[in-house]
Motif scaffolding. Sequence first.
Motif, short mmCIF file in Angstrom:
data_model
loop_
_atom_site.label_atom_id
_atom_site.label_comp_id
_atom_site.label_asym_id
_atom_site.label_seq_id
_atom_site.Cartn_x
_atom_site.Cartn_y
_atom_site.Cartn_z
N ALA A 56 0.84 -1.21 0.00
CA ALA A 56 0.00 0.00 0.00
C ALA A 56 0.87 1.25 0.00
O ALA A 56 0.56 2.23 -0.70
CB ALA A 56 -0.92 0.00 1.21
N ALA A 60 2.06 2.00 -3.42
CA ALA A 60 1.00 2.57 -4.25
C ALA A 60 0.80 4.06 -3.96
O ALA A 60 0.49 4.82 -4.86
CB ALA A 60 -0.31 1.82 -4.02
N LEU A 67 -7.19 5.16 -4.92
CA LEU A 67 -6.46 4.01 -5.44
C LEU A 67 -7.18 3.36 -6.62
O LEU A 67 -6.53 2.88 -7.55
CB LEU A 67 -6.21 2.98 -4.33
CG LEU A 67 -5.08 3.32 -3.37
CD1 LEU A 67 -5.13 2.43 -2.15
CD2 LEU A 67 -3.74 3.22 -4.06
N ASN A 117 -1.35 -1.74 -5.56
CA ASN A 117 -2.60 -1.91 -4.84
C ASN A 117 -3.15 -3.33 -5.04
O ASN A 117 -3.65 -3.95 -4.09
CB ASN A 117 -3.63 -0.88 -5.29
CG ASN A 117 -4.87 -0.90 -4.45
OD1 ASN A 117 -4.79 -0.94 -3.23
ND2 ASN A 117 -6.02 -0.86 -5.09
#
Length: 123
Positions: free
Chosen positions: A19, A22, A38, A49
Amino acid sequence: MTIAFACVLIAGLLPIVAAGIAKFGFKDFDNSNPRQWLAKQTGFRARANAAQANTFESIPFFFAAIAIAAITQAPQERIDFLAVIYVLARIAFIVCYVADWPKLRTAVWTVALAAIIAIFFQI
Protein backbone atom coordinates in the motif's frame (compact mmCIF):
# COMPACT_ATOMS: atom_id res chain seq x y z
CA MET A 1 9.94 -16.20 19.28
CA THR A 2 10.50 -18.77 16.57
CA ILE A 3 11.56 -17.82 13.06
CA ALA A 4 8.14 -18.96 11.82
CA PHE A 5 6.40 -16.63 14.27
CA ALA A 6 8.64 -13.77 13.13
CA CYS A 7 7.62 -14.61 9.56
CA VAL A 8 3.96 -14.27 10.60
CA LEU A 9 4.73 -10.74 11.76
CA ILE A 10 6.62 -9.90 8.57
CA ALA A 11 3.88 -11.37 6.38
CA GLY A 12 1.32 -9.29 8.24
CA LEU A 13 3.26 -6.14 7.38
CA LEU A 14 3.71 -6.91 3.67
CA PRO A 15 0.29 -5.55 2.60
CA ILE A 16 1.18 -2.27 4.31
CA VAL A 17 4.42 -2.14 2.33
CA ALA A 18 2.52 -2.72 -0.93
CA ALA A 19 0.00 0.00 0.00
CA GLY A 20 2.86 2.36 0.78
CA ILE A 21 4.36 1.73 -2.66
CA ALA A 22 1.00 2.57 -4.25
CA LYS A 23 0.71 5.83 -2.31
CA PHE A 24 4.34 6.90 -1.96
CA GLY A 25 5.42 10.29 -3.27
CA PHE A 26 2.13 11.18 -4.88
CA LYS A 27 1.27 14.78 -4.09
CA ASP A 28 -2.41 14.43 -4.93
CA PHE A 29 -3.06 11.44 -2.69
CA ASP A 30 -6.48 11.80 -1.05
CA ASN A 31 -6.20 10.39 2.46
CA SER A 32 -9.85 11.25 3.07
CA ASN A 33 -10.88 8.74 0.39
CA PRO A 34 -7.88 6.46 -0.15
CA ARG A 35 -9.80 3.55 -1.69
CA GLN A 36 -11.50 5.75 -4.25
CA TRP A 37 -8.16 7.38 -5.05
CA LEU A 38 -6.46 4.01 -5.44
CA ALA A 39 -9.26 2.73 -7.67
CA LYS A 40 -8.43 5.52 -10.15
CA GLN A 41 -4.71 4.77 -10.32
CA THR A 42 -2.91 3.13 -13.23
CA GLY A 43 0.53 1.67 -13.83
CA PHE A 44 2.71 0.65 -10.94
CA ARG A 45 0.38 2.25 -8.38
CA ALA A 46 -2.55 0.10 -9.52
CA ARG A 47 -0.31 -2.98 -9.55
CA ALA A 48 0.98 -2.22 -6.04
CA ASN A 49 -2.60 -1.91 -4.84
CA ALA A 50 -3.45 -5.25 -6.49
CA ALA A 51 -0.38 -6.79 -4.81
CA GLN A 52 -1.68 -5.48 -1.49
CA ALA A 53 -5.07 -7.15 -2.04
CA ASN A 54 -3.53 -10.44 -3.13
CA THR A 55 -1.18 -10.45 -0.16
CA PHE A 56 -4.10 -9.94 2.22
CA GLU A 57 -5.82 -12.91 0.54
CA SER A 58 -2.80 -15.16 1.07
CA ILE A 59 -2.17 -14.35 4.72
CA PRO A 60 -4.96 -16.34 6.45
CA PHE A 61 -3.85 -19.62 4.86
CA PHE A 62 -0.24 -18.98 5.93
CA PHE A 63 -1.22 -17.92 9.46
CA ALA A 64 -3.38 -21.02 9.86
CA ALA A 65 -0.56 -23.28 8.67
CA ILE A 66 1.90 -21.78 11.16
CA ALA A 67 -0.61 -21.89 14.03
CA ILE A 68 -1.58 -25.50 13.36
CA ALA A 69 2.09 -26.47 13.01
CA ALA A 70 2.83 -24.87 16.38
CA ILE A 71 -0.13 -26.56 18.08
CA THR A 72 0.82 -29.97 16.72
CA GLN A 73 4.52 -29.41 17.50
CA ALA A 74 5.63 -30.05 13.94
CA PRO A 75 9.41 -30.09 13.34
CA GLN A 76 10.37 -26.48 14.06
CA GLU A 77 13.40 -26.29 11.74
CA ARG A 78 11.31 -27.37 8.75
CA ILE A 79 8.47 -25.01 9.65
CA ASP A 80 10.93 -22.13 10.05
CA PHE A 81 12.53 -22.91 6.69
CA LEU A 82 9.19 -23.09 4.89
CA ALA A 83 7.97 -19.89 6.57
CA VAL A 84 11.06 -18.05 5.35
CA ILE A 85 10.48 -19.41 1.84
CA TYR A 86 6.89 -18.13 1.99
CA VAL A 87 7.93 -14.64 3.11
CA LEU A 88 10.72 -14.37 0.53
CA ALA A 89 8.36 -15.52 -2.21
CA ARG A 90 5.71 -13.00 -1.14
CA ILE A 91 8.29 -10.20 -1.15
CA ALA A 92 9.36 -11.29 -4.63
CA PHE A 93 5.68 -11.41 -5.60
CA ILE A 94 5.20 -7.76 -4.65
CA VAL A 95 8.35 -6.77 -6.54
CA CYS A 96 7.22 -8.70 -9.61
CA TYR A 97 3.72 -7.22 -9.46
CA VAL A 98 4.97 -3.64 -9.19
CA ALA A 99 7.59 -4.19 -11.90
CA ASP A 100 4.97 -5.78 -14.20
CA TRP A 101 6.68 -9.15 -14.59
CA PRO A 102 3.59 -11.39 -14.79
CA LYS A 103 5.25 -14.73 -15.60
CA LEU A 104 7.78 -14.45 -12.79
CA ARG A 105 5.03 -13.17 -10.50
CA THR A 106 3.02 -16.33 -11.14
CA ALA A 107 6.08 -18.47 -10.47
CA VAL A 108 6.83 -16.87 -7.10
CA TRP A 109 3.13 -16.94 -6.19
CA THR A 110 3.27 -20.70 -6.81
CA VAL A 111 6.37 -21.04 -4.62
CA ALA A 112 4.59 -19.24 -1.76
CA LEU A 113 1.54 -21.47 -2.10
CA ALA A 114 3.73 -24.58 -2.24
CA ALA A 115 5.48 -23.46 0.97
CA ILE A 116 2.14 -23.23 2.77
CA ILE A 117 1.05 -26.64 1.52
CA ALA A 118 4.42 -28.10 2.54
CA ILE A 119 3.91 -26.74 6.07
CA PHE A 120 0.69 -28.75 6.29
CA PHE A 121 2.58 -31.88 5.24
CA GLN A 122 4.90 -31.40 8.24
CA ILE A 123 1.96 -31.66 10.65
